[in-house]
Design a protein around this motif. Structure first.
Motif, PDB file in Angstrom:
ATOM      1  N   ALA A  45       1.587  15.198   5.258  1.00 31.62           N
ATOM      2  CA  ALA A  45       0.451  14.722   4.475  1.00 31.62           C
ATOM      3  C   ALA A  45       0.343  13.217   4.690  1.00 31.62           C
ATOM      4  O   ALA A  45       1.301  12.478   4.414  1.00 31.62           O
ATOM      5  N   ASP A  46      -0.785  12.769   5.227  1.00 36.65           N
ATOM      6  CA  ASP A  46      -0.956  11.351   5.577  1.00 36.65           C
ATOM      7  C   ASP A  46       0.197  10.858   6.457  1.00 36.65           C
ATOM      8  O   ASP A  46       0.751   9.769   6.248  1.00 36.65           O
ATOM      9  N   ASN A  47       0.576  11.691   7.435  1.00 37.50           N
ATOM     10  CA  ASN A  47       1.613  11.374   8.417  1.00 37.50           C
ATOM     11  C   ASN A  47       3.020  11.255   7.835  1.00 37.50           C
ATOM     12  O   ASN A  47       3.937  10.754   8.509  1.00 37.50           O
ATOM     13  N   VAL A  48       3.217  11.721   6.608  1.00 37.63           N
ATOM     14  CA  VAL A  48       4.539  11.748   5.976  1.00 37.63           C
ATOM     15  C   VAL A  48       5.012  13.199   5.920  1.00 37.63           C
ATOM     16  O   VAL A  48       4.282  14.065   5.435  1.00 37.63           O
ATOM     17  N   PRO A  49       6.213  13.524   6.420  1.00 39.67           N
ATOM     18  CA  PRO A  49       6.695  14.911   6.348  1.00 39.67           C
ATOM     19  C   PRO A  49       6.939  15.332   4.900  1.00 39.67           C
ATOM     20  O   PRO A  49       7.693  14.672   4.182  1.00 39.67           O
ATOM     21  N   ALA A  92       0.848  -1.205   0.000  1.00 38.90           N
ATOM     22  CA  ALA A  92       0.000   0.000   0.000  1.00 38.90           C
ATOM     23  C   ALA A  92       0.876   1.244   0.000  1.00 38.90           C
ATOM     24  O   ALA A  92       2.077   1.185   0.300  1.00 38.90           O
ATOM     25  N   ALA A  93       0.284   2.373  -0.337  1.00 34.00           N
ATOM     26  CA  ALA A  93       1.007   3.643  -0.305  1.00 34.00           C
ATOM     27  C   ALA A  93       1.548   3.894   1.102  1.00 34.00           C
ATOM     28  O   ALA A  93       0.898   3.593   2.109  1.00 34.00           O
ATOM     29  N   ASN A  94       2.790   4.394   1.170  1.00 28.29           N
ATOM     30  CA  ASN A  94       3.484   4.731   2.416  1.00 28.29           C
ATOM     31  C   ASN A  94       3.836   3.512   3.258  1.00 28.29           C
ATOM     32  O   ASN A  94       4.176   3.657   4.439  1.00 28.29           O
ATOM     33  N   GLN A  95       3.777   2.331   2.670  1.00 34.19           N
ATOM     34  CA  GLN A  95       4.154   1.118   3.410  1.00 34.19           C
ATOM     35  C   GLN A  95       5.656   0.868   3.267  1.00 34.19           C
ATOM     36  O   GLN A  95       6.242   1.031   2.197  1.00 34.19           O
ATOM     37  N   LEU A  96       6.270   0.477   4.364  1.00 36.47           N
ATOM     38  CA  LEU A  96       7.695   0.144   4.371  1.00 36.47           C
ATOM     39  C   LEU A  96       7.943  -1.107   3.531  1.00 36.47           C
ATOM     40  O   LEU A  96       7.211  -2.097   3.635  1.00 36.47           O
ATOM     41  N   THR A 122      -8.689  19.091   0.237  1.00 36.39           N
ATOM     42  CA  THR A 122      -9.363  19.039  -1.062  1.00 36.39           C
ATOM     43  C   THR A 122      -8.839  17.895  -1.916  1.00 36.39           C
ATOM     44  O   THR A 122      -9.593  17.274  -2.667  1.00 36.39           O
ATOM     45  N   GLN A 123      -7.552  17.594  -1.789  1.00 34.73           N
ATOM     46  CA  GLN A 123      -6.928  16.544  -2.594  1.00 34.73           C
ATOM     47  C   GLN A 123      -6.997  15.163  -1.935  1.00 34.73           C
ATOM     48  O   GLN A 123      -6.459  14.188  -2.460  1.00 34.73           O
ATOM     49  N   GLY A 124      -7.661  15.074  -0.782  1.00 37.81           N
ATOM     50  CA  GLY A 124      -7.867  13.775  -0.147  1.00 37.81           C
ATOM     51  C   GLY A 124      -6.782  13.350   0.820  1.00 37.81           C
ATOM     52  O   GLY A 124      -6.741  12.192   1.249  1.00 37.81           O
ATOM     53  N   PHE A 125      -5.880  14.268   1.193  1.00 36.89           N
ATOM     54  CA  PHE A 125      -4.848  13.958   2.177  1.00 36.89           C
ATOM     55  C   PHE A 125      -5.308  14.389   3.575  1.00 36.89           C
ATOM     56  O   PHE A 125      -6.085  15.332   3.716  1.00 36.89           O
ATOM     57  N   SER A 126      -4.770  13.731   4.584  1.00 31.75           N
ATOM     58  CA  SER A 126      -4.939  14.240   5.943  1.00 31.75           C
ATOM     59  C   SER A 126      -3.724  15.109   6.259  1.00 31.75           C
ATOM     60  O   SER A 126      -2.588  14.734   5.957  1.00 31.75           O
ATOM     61  N   ALA A 127      -3.968  16.285   6.830  1.00 31.61           N
ATOM     62  CA  ALA A 127      -2.891  17.246   7.078  1.00 31.61           C
ATOM     63  C   ALA A 127      -2.595  17.361   8.566  1.00 31.61           C
ATOM     64  O   ALA A 127      -3.496  17.264   9.404  1.00 31.61           O
TER      65      ALA A 127
END
Length: 230
Positions: free
Chosen positions: A127-131, A18-22, A84-89
């Motif tokens: 954005a989605d817990n990624v700096p 998945a996206a952002n998965q190690l 707006t773009q569907g990210f959590s900030a």
């Protein structure tokens, strides 16, 4: 095996994540494919160049998320355009203090305004817990006395508009590549060998400069968009 072959094999494996998965470490894949770690590293660097993965310093490699669409002409703040773009900030305040006028960009302000010093606000944006963004804001004390008494974490612009009755009427931007500075690079997970995108912005209220800010973005996190009307 050549690193391009390894890249293709890893590329197929990425479909399972998945996206952002190690994803597996260089050491693990070197053992799996019976090759050197340097070969795996080259394959990973190639996949990063293709925007399929990204690296977090001292943690490892991750599957890329979709990129943030960055509109230089937009006046929307970070939280609103990510939502707006569907990210959590999320925003982390690194520091907020009063400084003198020795920082780069101070000469954009009138000489009399510079004499009183500036407020420097440094925030790390997620954005989605990624700096994804390290932001430096500079506001003159002469125009904004007591600025740090307000909550500046969500939006500096909202504090300016709501408590000082000033509007942002125009901005001048300068966009360039920059070396991943030790401070910004570490917080954003940018390796020393990589460059970052540096956006300098001079904001005005009518004809008066009211803010100078610098944004540092990892290159693999944003795409620039600019609408031009004939």
């Amino acid at each position: 095996m050549k690193y391009m072959e390894i890249r293709d094999l890893i590329g197929q494996e990425l479909k399972k994540y998945a996206a952002n998965q190690l994803i597996p470490s260089e050491r693990y894949l070197a053992l799996k494919y019976d090759c050197s770690r340097e070969t795996v590293r080259k394959a990973y660097e190639q996949l990063r160049a293709e925007d399929k993965i990204y690296k977090v310093q001292n943690v490892g490699w991750f599957v890329s998320n979709k990129k943030i669409q960055y509109y230089p002409a937009s006046t929307a703040n970070f939280n609103s355009y990510l939502k707006t773009q569907g990210f959590s900030a999320k925003t982390e305040l690194i520091s907020a203090k009063q400084i003198d006028s020795s920082f780069e960009g101070a000469d954009a302000f009138d000489s009399e305004i510079r004499k009183s010093g500036f407020f420097e606000i440094i925030r790390l944006r997620y954005a989605d817990n990624v700096p994804v963004l390290l932001e430096y804001n500079y506001l003159p004390v002469a125009l904004f006395p007591g600025f740090l008494d307000f909550d500046v974490i969500p939006s500096v612009e909202e504090v300016v508009k709501n408590h000082y009755a000033l509007k942002y009427s125009s901005s001048q931007l300068k966009i360039k590549n920059t070396a991943a500075e030790a401070f910004g690079g570490k917080l954003l997970g940018i390796p020393p060998s990589q460059t970052a995108i540096r956006i300098e912005r001079i904001s005005k209220s009518d004809s008066q400069v009211i803010e100078y800010d610098v944004e540092i973005w990892p290159q693999d996190k944003i795409e620039m968009n600019l609408d031009i009307n004939a």
